[in-house]
Design a protein around this motif. Sequence first.
Motif, short mmCIF file in Angstrom:
data_model
loop_
_atom_site.label_atom_id
_atom_site.label_comp_id
_atom_site.label_asym_id
_atom_site.label_seq_id
_atom_site.Cartn_x
_atom_site.Cartn_y
_atom_site.Cartn_z
N GLU A 10 36.21 35.58 35.16
CA GLU A 10 35.20 35.72 34.09
C GLU A 10 33.91 35.00 34.44
OE1 GLU A 10 37.21 34.21 30.65
OE2 GLU A 10 38.37 36.04 30.36
N LYS A 11 34.03 33.84 35.05
CA LYS A 11 32.84 33.06 35.43
C LYS A 11 32.27 33.49 36.78
CE LYS A 11 32.78 28.73 33.11
NZ LYS A 11 32.85 27.26 33.25
N LYS A 12 32.95 34.41 37.45
CA LYS A 12 32.52 34.90 38.76
C LYS A 12 32.31 33.75 39.75
CE LYS A 12 30.31 39.10 36.98
NZ LYS A 12 31.24 39.32 35.95
N LEU A 13 33.31 32.84 39.78
CA LEU A 13 33.23 31.68 40.66
C LEU A 13 33.79 32.00 42.04
CD1 LEU A 13 34.46 28.89 38.21
CD2 LEU A 13 32.11 29.52 38.76
N ASP A 14 33.19 31.39 43.04
CA ASP A 14 33.67 31.49 44.41
C ASP A 14 34.56 30.26 44.65
OD1 ASP A 14 33.95 32.18 47.10
OD2 ASP A 14 32.12 31.11 47.67
#
Length: 140
Positions: A10-14
């Motif tokens: 959801e946070k589009k974290l790497d």
Amino acid sequence: MQNMSRHIEEKKLDVKLSGDLDAACLFDKGALKIVIRNLISNAVKFTEKGGHVNVVVNKNDRNISIEILDNGIGIPDEMKANLFEMKKDNKRRGTDNEKSSGVGLFICKDLITQNGGDISVADNPEGKGTIFKFELKSAS
């Protein structure tokens, strides 16, 4: 862990894992899972959308060190003094208004010290991310 995976998406974290991934340490497996899950969860909670979280494992002759680094909002100086203690003022909301109890880091410190290790937080300025590092005795 499934909820954390959804939150990461959801946070589009790497999120990356690197280093000496075959390193073995003398530490209770269940306790180690709790510590790593909590530190990664905190990194995810306090990192803005599109940010990154890195988990780095390093080994030397005597110790294994694990660092959880993020480029999130960081920790205010006034919270750092008693970060690993049970205090009311250790609570704050994440970047998506996620709840925080302030208990997780206390539990991490307790589990790590019970297993002969040490945990610390880097003295980054607020807004410049957070680096938690804990060291454990190497199994080799």
